[in-house]
Design an enzyme around this catalytic site. Structure first.
Site, PDB file in Angstrom:
ATOM      1  N   GLY A 137     -56.296  15.102  37.446  1.00  0.00           N
ATOM      2  CA  GLY A 137     -55.463  14.017  36.940  1.00  0.00           C
ATOM      3  C   GLY A 137     -54.003  14.402  37.012  1.00  0.00           C
ATOM      4  O   GLY A 137     -53.626  15.533  36.719  1.00  0.00           O
ATOM      5  N   GLY A 159     -51.508  11.920  35.876  1.00  0.00           N
ATOM      6  CA  GLY A 159     -50.728  10.960  35.105  1.00  0.00           C
ATOM      7  C   GLY A 159     -49.717  11.757  34.303  1.00  0.00           C
ATOM      8  O   GLY A 159     -49.426  12.920  34.611  1.00  0.00           O
ATOM      9  N   ALA A 186     -49.941  13.210  31.492  1.00  0.00           N
ATOM     10  CA  ALA A 186     -50.482  14.438  30.924  1.00  0.00           C
ATOM     11  C   ALA A 186     -50.742  15.471  32.013  1.00  0.00           C
ATOM     12  O   ALA A 186     -50.316  16.628  31.903  1.00  0.00           O
ATOM     13  CB  ALA A 186     -51.762  14.129  30.152  1.00  0.00           C
ATOM     14  N   GLY A 187     -51.413  15.077  33.072  1.00  0.00           N
ATOM     15  CA  GLY A 187     -51.804  16.032  34.102  1.00  0.00           C
ATOM     16  C   GLY A 187     -50.624  16.539  34.927  1.00  0.00           C
ATOM     17  O   GLY A 187     -50.525  17.735  35.220  1.00  0.00           O
ATOM     18  N   SER A 211     -45.389  -6.925  27.495  1.00  0.00           N
ATOM     19  CA  SER A 211     -45.015  -5.800  26.616  1.00  0.00           C
ATOM     20  C   SER A 211     -44.845  -6.227  25.168  1.00  0.00           C
ATOM     21  O   SER A 211     -44.292  -7.271  24.850  1.00  0.00           O
ATOM     22  CB  SER A 211     -43.713  -5.174  27.097  1.00  0.00           C
ATOM     23  OG  SER A 211     -43.225  -4.305  26.108  1.00  0.00           O
ATOM     24  N   ARG A 213     -51.010  -3.369  16.287  1.00  0.00           N
ATOM     25  CA  ARG A 213     -51.790  -4.089  17.296  1.00  0.00           C
ATOM     26  C   ARG A 213     -53.136  -4.572  16.811  1.00  0.00           C
ATOM     27  O   ARG A 213     -53.527  -5.710  17.088  1.00  0.00           O
ATOM     28  CB  ARG A 213     -52.029  -3.174  18.480  1.00  0.00           C
ATOM     29  CG  ARG A 213     -50.763  -2.902  19.198  1.00  0.00           C
ATOM     30  CD  ARG A 213     -50.942  -1.868  20.253  1.00  0.00           C
ATOM     31  NE  ARG A 213     -49.671  -1.744  20.953  1.00  0.00           N
ATOM     32  CZ  ARG A 213     -49.439  -0.879  21.913  1.00  0.00           C
ATOM     33  NH1 ARG A 213     -50.392  -0.044  22.291  1.00  0.00           N
ATOM     34  NH2 ARG A 213     -48.276  -0.846  22.494  1.00  0.00           N
ATOM     35  N   HIS A 266     -56.919  -2.412  25.996  1.00  0.00           N
ATOM     36  CA  HIS A 266     -55.671  -1.823  26.459  1.00  0.00           C
ATOM     37  C   HIS A 266     -55.642  -0.303  26.425  1.00  0.00           C
ATOM     38  O   HIS A 266     -54.927   0.340  27.193  1.00  0.00           O
ATOM     39  CB  HIS A 266     -54.548  -2.367  25.581  1.00  0.00           C
ATOM     40  CG  HIS A 266     -53.205  -1.836  25.894  1.00  0.00           C
ATOM     41  ND1 HIS A 266     -52.605  -2.039  27.115  1.00  0.00           N
ATOM     42  CD2 HIS A 266     -52.330  -1.101  25.175  1.00  0.00           C
ATOM     43  CE1 HIS A 266     -51.414  -1.451  27.106  1.00  0.00           C
ATOM     44  NE2 HIS A 266     -51.239  -0.871  25.954  1.00  0.00           N
ATOM     45  N   LEU A 282     -47.480   7.615  25.650  1.00  0.00           N
ATOM     46  CA  LEU A 282     -46.631   8.345  26.593  1.00  0.00           C
ATOM     47  C   LEU A 282     -46.165   9.637  25.934  1.00  0.00           C
ATOM     48  O   LEU A 282     -46.152  10.713  26.535  1.00  0.00           O
ATOM     49  CB  LEU A 282     -45.429   7.481  26.992  1.00  0.00           C
ATOM     50  CG  LEU A 282     -45.766   6.119  27.621  1.00  0.00           C
ATOM     51  CD1 LEU A 282     -44.493   5.368  28.001  1.00  0.00           C
ATOM     52  CD2 LEU A 282     -46.645   6.296  28.853  1.00  0.00           C
TER      53      LEU A 282
HETATM   54  C1  LIG Z   1     -50.210  -1.972  30.912  1.00  0.00           C
HETATM   55  C2  LIG Z   1     -50.059  -0.772  30.023  1.00  0.00           C
HETATM   56  C3  LIG Z   1     -48.858  -0.543  29.365  1.00  0.00           C
HETATM   57  C4  LIG Z   1     -48.708   0.561  28.535  1.00  0.00           C
HETATM   58  N1  LIG Z   1     -47.509   0.733  27.907  1.00  0.00           N
HETATM   59  C5  LIG Z   1     -47.339   1.821  27.118  1.00  0.00           C
HETATM   60  C6  LIG Z   1     -46.092   2.050  26.481  1.00  0.00           C
HETATM   61  O1  LIG Z   1     -45.141   1.270  26.612  1.00  0.00           O
HETATM   62  N2  LIG Z   1     -45.964   3.146  25.717  1.00  0.00           N
HETATM   63  C7  LIG Z   1     -46.970   4.049  25.547  1.00  0.00           C
HETATM   64  O2  LIG Z   1     -46.788   5.039  24.859  1.00  0.00           O
HETATM   65  N3  LIG Z   1     -48.166   3.853  26.167  1.00  0.00           N
HETATM   66  C8  LIG Z   1     -48.377   2.764  26.934  1.00  0.00           C
HETATM   67  N4  LIG Z   1     -49.590   2.571  27.547  1.00  0.00           N
HETATM   68  C9  LIG Z   1     -50.619   3.614  27.476  1.00  0.00           C
HETATM   69  C10 LIG Z   1     -50.294   4.760  28.407  1.00  0.00           C
HETATM   70  O3  LIG Z   1     -49.725   4.270  29.585  1.00  0.00           O
HETATM   71  C11 LIG Z   1     -51.526   5.583  28.792  1.00  0.00           C
HETATM   72  O4  LIG Z   1     -52.276   5.874  27.678  1.00  0.00           O
HETATM   73  C12 LIG Z   1     -51.099   6.898  29.415  1.00  0.00           C
HETATM   74  O5  LIG Z   1     -50.178   6.690  30.434  1.00  0.00           O
HETATM   75  C13 LIG Z   1     -52.282   7.688  29.929  1.00  0.00           C
HETATM   76  O6  LIG Z   1     -51.808   8.828  30.635  1.00  0.00           O
HETATM   77  P1  LIG Z   1     -52.783   9.954  31.115  1.00  0.00           P
HETATM   78  O7  LIG Z   1     -51.935  10.968  31.786  1.00  0.00           O
HETATM   79  O8  LIG Z   1     -53.625  10.417  29.999  1.00  0.00           O
HETATM   80  O9  LIG Z   1     -53.775   9.265  32.168  1.00  0.00           O
HETATM   81  P2  LIG Z   1     -53.531   8.342  33.467  1.00  0.00           P
HETATM   82  O10 LIG Z   1     -52.133   7.988  33.674  1.00  0.00           O
HETATM   83  O11 LIG Z   1     -54.538   7.265  33.380  1.00  0.00           O
HETATM   84  O12 LIG Z   1     -53.893   9.303  34.673  1.00  0.00           O
HETATM   85  C14 LIG Z   1     -55.184   9.621  35.016  1.00  0.00           C
HETATM   86  C15 LIG Z   1     -55.148  10.544  36.206  1.00  0.00           C
HETATM   87  O13 LIG Z   1     -56.434  11.088  36.397  1.00  0.00           O
HETATM   88  C16 LIG Z   1     -56.845  10.954  37.728  1.00  0.00           C
HETATM   89  N5  LIG Z   1     -58.297  10.845  37.675  1.00  0.00           N
HETATM   90  C17 LIG Z   1     -59.064  10.104  36.836  1.00  0.00           C
HETATM   91  N6  LIG Z   1     -60.363  10.330  37.060  1.00  0.00           N
HETATM   92  C18 LIG Z   1     -60.444  11.240  38.050  1.00  0.00           C
HETATM   93  C19 LIG Z   1     -61.503  11.877  38.723  1.00  0.00           C
HETATM   94  N7  LIG Z   1     -62.762  11.653  38.398  1.00  0.00           N
HETATM   95  N8  LIG Z   1     -61.193  12.736  39.706  1.00  0.00           N
HETATM   96  C20 LIG Z   1     -59.904  13.001  40.054  1.00  0.00           C
HETATM   97  N9  LIG Z   1     -58.865  12.431  39.440  1.00  0.00           N
HETATM   98  C21 LIG Z   1     -59.126  11.567  38.444  1.00  0.00           C
HETATM   99  C22 LIG Z   1     -56.102   9.782  38.281  1.00  0.00           C
HETATM  100  O14 LIG Z   1     -55.964   9.897  39.680  1.00  0.00           O
HETATM  101  C23 LIG Z   1     -54.773   9.908  37.537  1.00  0.00           C
HETATM  102  O15 LIG Z   1     -53.943  10.793  38.230  1.00  0.00           O
HETATM  103  C24 LIG Z   1     -49.773   1.457  28.360  1.00  0.00           C
HETATM  104  C25 LIG Z   1     -50.970   1.229  29.003  1.00  0.00           C
HETATM  105  C26 LIG Z   1     -51.131   0.100  29.796  1.00  0.00           C
HETATM  106  C27 LIG Z   1     -52.472  -0.187  30.368  1.00  0.00           C
END
Ligand SMILES: Cc1cc2nc3c(=O)[nH]c(=O)nc-3n(C[C@H](O)[C@H](O)[C@H](O)COP(=O)(O)OP(=O)(O)OC[C@H]3O[C@@H](n4cnc5c(N)ncnc54)[C@H](O)[C@@H]3O)c2cc1C
Ligand code: FES
Lengths: 640, 269
Positions: A41, A43, A45-46, A285, A332, A403, A443
């Site tokens: 991952g 995102g 975090a990753g 938003s 929410r 969400h 975030l």
């Molecule tokens: C429309 C929307 C708006 C939002 N707005 C906000 C906001 O304004 N403020 C806020 O704080 N939060 C917001 N959130 C929530 C926030 O965006 C997410 O919770 C956060 O970005 C998640 O980040 P993450 O790094 O954990 O995972 P993600 O960003 O989901 O990343 C997941 C990663 O894992 C990889 N991956 C997944 N499964 C596999 C697999 N099996 N094999 C290999 N790679 C894999 C993907 O390729 C990706 O790189 C919002 C969410 C949405 C849906």
């Protein structure tokens, strides 16, 4: 039975993290390059974790199913990121951010984790600004802030309506720098399909190369999952279409406990569904609630009328009425349920009756149309693209949508799961948001985990692993896991049934939304627990996956993900059924106050439920981690 | 203006580029679609067509997509000759069927460019963009080493302009739209974003030299100032950034020629 030791450090709340950092084991700089770390991952975090760990000298391998790390779902976050900077001098502090987040989570998160999150929040903003993240600024050149749902201070930093994009691109640039410098080996188009556990420790993964179909194995000294949330179990959600639970789920089946799957968040302001072909729901938003006013007609018979023709006296600004001190900024879960109640009463608007108004008429009077455009123009444009309606002239129609998921793999204070060597970051873990997440805090958590927590805490584990002791991919465990995945792929292609994968995903989503959505009851959950296994059986007998295994095959990818959702869905309902209380996003109709608010049961349910896989066809085990509140009093949330 | 268009369903024919792999021959294939709601998105129509193909035992059309709200930059079709189709300032996933009329034949192709080799059907490999960023599209700041965020004020105008550039979603439409398959808009957007901010100054020269050098090496073409890129950009990023980058590049080249050796932008972990 799994050993769930949260490993929360002793000492006063505000001292725990600092003390922990000085007490945990370290890996000396010369030894770091002898350790390999897999990060799945990229995102927020990753990517932040991979970049930082590589900067420290560890050898990092990063895997994403996307074609580029820049495409992770984090890119879509709109509103902003919280931090206790108190730049507005409006009374914010680390303690207040801690308290708001804990209360927002309805007292179902860990005190120590949440406090750490609030502490490091300030470093995140410094880091991002230094990377060149173009946050909004005031005329004097200093950073601007806005307020967000569930908070009474302005502590949210933002970059127009694209905060997630800018933060992710910041983390992606840091990751890219380390790829360029040779510190990170990047694997795009690579989907993790299994975790390899050797002698009880996580030591590698199995991935499918999505372009060639090759099944590959990789060994490491530790594995980090940062694979995001599981909201797409509902099919329709605000998540990107590709978001899935597969990495977490396969780790669960290898022994990692899955905590609180029933804590799912439904966001109050999304564009309503328009037809059954629909593939995704678009978030409007939450920042819109700073200036927009939510209402529904008082009378049922007005529900189909042109909203502009309904006089003030016949409008019910129900959030302002029910929650005078927070009004339209109520958290929410509360705002979503209120909308549902209004629609259940037959006062919902739009073609389907599943909608309420978000009205900017007053804001336009106050700020002028140009003023509103300046703040929300891009959101109004999105709304217009999707609905062909102008929100400057008629109120937006909104409805709640899935969400975010607060539940996820169980982790201790070091972010390590109960499987030693397996760490889980970001939305994929369960730890910081309790039963409900406040806006702008995901975030914050993702970046806190990746930039500021894991770089310290992973050392505590690695220091106990001899350098060079990592197994080779020739170990029988790797071979067996890869064989198993090849078999599963073959099985999908051999079913040759009558329905496409999407058919089952839609049906699963409908079952969950209706039986385990905004409101849940013993009866609906019991029913869902019959429907889901039946649907799963039908899927495995009747799904049609075209094409072959040795090429890009999107149906095959989807089949694997939906197969996992069909299992997770059942666990989600089971968790919801066994948690006989209402808290945050988990609302059981049986447990409510006369005014419809959540009735928590702190005597019997002030704990984390961490489910442990017991084998296919066997009931999972429900482990418990008690939530000991040492510093805060668990009280009834009050936003009135 | 409650609804701009009628909600009457339409019928269209999708004429789609099918190609099993990079080395396989490709051809257009027609797929008729009836009873299409104008509220349906273009990608949702592809979903529906694909489910139909699956049931008929044919292979579905491979296409790239993820967020379906115009921000991740994954979707990448050329529709009726235009990257991202008939909209202005939107991505393929934000095209709704109300943009088409009953009876239309809609031609759907992948983004075509030498530096974006075809993977399958409508999917192309855009990893060249990542390589350009890896060459220097960043500010080198170790985690934890940053000063307080408000210690360096940034004039609002600069911050806003940096944000205009930073809005790039990395989709590659600029390259697909350019007859030279140039990546100048993509590179200029990143160079400008970082070059406008005080934080980006120390590496300003090395960054532009490294990124432009990598872009050239990867087989992207030259810019001949036709500005098709900005017209196709789903974020409507201005071609003014290209002029800004050219100035930076020139200055950096001149300065570099007076230095013993150009420092590498990727330098140091
Ligand atoms: C429309 C929307 C708006 C939002 N707005 C906000 C906001 O304004 N403020 C806020 O704080 N939060 C917001 N959130 C929530 C926030 O965006 C997410 O919770 C956060 O970005 C998640 O980040 P993450 O790094 O954990 O995972 P993600 O960003 O989901 O990343 C997941 C990663 O894992 C990889 N991956 C997944 N499964 C596999 C697999 N099996 N094999 C290999 N790679 C894999 C993907 O390729 C990706 O790189 C919002 C969410 C949405 C849906
Ligand atoms: S699918 Fe994300 S931009 Fe189109």
């Amino acid at each position: 039975m799994a050993q769930l030791d949260s490993r929360i450090p002793a000492g006063p709340l505000a001292e725990k993290w600092r003390r922990h950092k000085t007490e945990i084991k370290l890996v000396n700089p010369a030894n770091k390059r002898k350790y390999e770390i897999i990060v799945v991952g990229a995102g927020l975090a990753g990517a932040s974790a991979a970049a930082t760990l590589a900067e420290l000298g560890y050898k990092v391998k990063s895997f994403v199913f996307h074609d580029s790390p820049r495409r992770a779902h984090s890119i879509a976050a709109q509103g902003g990121i919280n931090a206790a900077k108190n730049y507005q001098n409006d009374g914010d502090s680390v303690h207040r951010l801690f308290y708001d987040t804990l209360k927002g989570g309805d007292y179902r998160s860990r005190e120590a984790n949440v406090h750490r999150l609030a502490e490091v929040s300030v470093n995140i903003i410094d880091q991002c600004v230094a990377q060149g993240v173009p946050f909004a600024r005031e005329y004097g050149g200093l950073l601007a802030n806005r307020s967000f749902g569930g908070a009474q201070v302005s502590r949210t930093f933002y970059a127009r309506g694209q905060t997630g994009q800018q933060l992710l691109l910041g983390a992606y640039s840091a990751l890219s720098r380390m790829i360029g410098a040779g510190g990170v080996e990047m694997h795009t188009n690579s989907e993790m399909l299994d975790l390899v556990v050797i002698d009880g420790h996580a030591k590698g993964i199995v991935v499918r190369n999505l372009l060639t179909g090759a099944i590959e194995t990789y060994a490491a000294d530790a594995v980090i999952l940062a694979t995001g949330g599981y909201g797409n179990v509902f099919n329709l959600s605000t998540y990107a279409r590709g978001s899935n639970v597969t990495a977490s789920w396969r780790a669960y089946k290898r022994g990692a406990c899955f905590a609180n799957p029933c804590y799912t968040q439904i966001h109050p302001t999304c564009i309503p569904v328009s037809g059954d072909y629909q593939s995704k729901l678009t978030l409007m938003s939450e920042s819109l609630r700073n200036d927009g006013r939510i209402w529904a007609p008082k009378k049922k018979e007005d529900a189909k009328k042109d909203p502009n023709s309904i006089p003030e006296a016949d409008r019910d600004y129900y959030l302002e009425r029910m929650y005078p001190s927070f009004g339209n900024l109520a958290p929410r879960d509360i705002a979503s349920r209120a909308a549902k109640r209004v629609c259940d009463e037959g006062r919902g608007v739009g073609e389907t009756g599943l909608g309420v108004y978000l009205d900017f008429a007053d804001a336009i009077k106050r700020l002028g149309e140009a003023g509103v455009r300046e703040r929300y123009g891009n959101l109004f444009d999105i709304y217009h693209e999707i609905t062909a309606e102008s929100a400057y002239q008629v109120p937006m129609r909104i409805f709640p949508a899935v969400h975010y998921t607060m539940g996820g793999l169980w982790v201790d204070y070091n972010l390590m799961s109960n499987v030693p060597g397996l760490f889980v970051l970001g939305e994929a873990n369960f730890s910081d948001h309790g039963a409900n997440r406040l806006g702008a805090s995901a975030l914050m958590q993702g970046l806190a985990d990746g930039y500021f927590v894991i770089p310290y805490t992973i050392g505590d584990y690695l220091a106990g692993q001899k350098p060079g002791s990592r197994p080779s991919v020739d170990a029988p465990e790797f071979k067996a896991a890869a064989e198993n995945i090849r078999g599963m792929t073959e099985r999908f292609l051999q079913i040759k049934g009558k329905e496409p994968v999407s058919h089952y995903h839609k049906r699963l989503g409908k079952i969950l939304w209706e039986h385990c959505g905004m409101a849940r009851t013993r009866a609906t959950l019991t029913e869902a627990l019959k429907l889901i296994p039946a649907l799963r059986e039908e899927f495995w007998a009747n799904v049609k996956v075209p094409g072959s295994a040795d090429t890009l095959n999107q149906s095959l990818e989807q089949a694997g993900r939906v197969a996992d959702f069909l299992e997770l869905g059942e666990l989600l309902c089971l968790d919801a059924l066994t948690r006989e209380e209402s808290c945050g996003g988990h609302f059981r109709e049986e447990y409510q106050y006369p005014d419809g608010e959540c009735k928590r049961d702190d005597v019997n349910f002030a704990h984390v439920a961490a489910w442990e896989f017991q084998g296919a066809g066997k009931a999972p085990l429900r482990n418990i981690e008690p939530l000991n509140y040492e510093f805060t009093k668990m009280s009834v949330r009050n936003y009135k | 203006m409650v609804a701009e268009n009628s909600t009457q369903p339409i019928s269209v024919t999708l004429r789609v580029w099918r190609q099993a792999g990079p080395a396989a021959p490709g051809k257009f294939v027609d797929y008729p679609a009836t009873n299409v709601s104008p509220h349906m998105s273009f990608l949702e129509l592809l979903d529906v067509v694909n489910d139909g193909l699956t049931l008929k035992g044919e292979e579905p059309i491979a296409f790239a997509h993820d967020c379906r709200e115009g921000i991740c930059g994954t979707c990448s079709c050329t529709i009726n000759g235009k990257p991202h189709g008939p909209g202005h300032g939107v991505a393929t996933c934000q095209i709704y069927m109300r943009a088409f009329s009953d009876g239309d034949v809609i031609i759907v192709e992948p983004f075509r460019a030498r530096a974006f080799p075809l993977v399958k059907d409508l999917v192309v490999d855009r990893s060249a963009f990542d390589q350009i960023i890896q060459a220097g599209g960043f500010i080198s700041v170790r985690t934890g080493a940053a000063p307080d965020a408000n210690s360096i004020p940034v004039p609002k105008g600069d911050a806003d302009l940096a944000m205009d550039a930073a809005a790039c979603i990395g989709c590659g439409a600029c390259v697909a739209a350019c007859k030279n398959a140039s990546a100048m808009l993509f590179v200029a957007a990143k160079v400008s974003q970082l070059g406008l901010l005080p934080q980006g100054q120390p590496e300003r020269d090395s960054r532009v030299l490294a990124m432009v050098g990598t872009m050239d090496a990867l087989g992207f073409g030259n810019c001949t100032n036709q500005y098709e890129c900005s017209a196709a950009c789903p974020k409507a990023i201005s071609h003014d950034f290209i002029a800004r980058m050219n100035r930076d590049y020139l200055k950096a080249s001149v300065r570099a020629s007076f230095k013993p050796a150009a420092s590498s932008a990727t330098g140091g972990a």
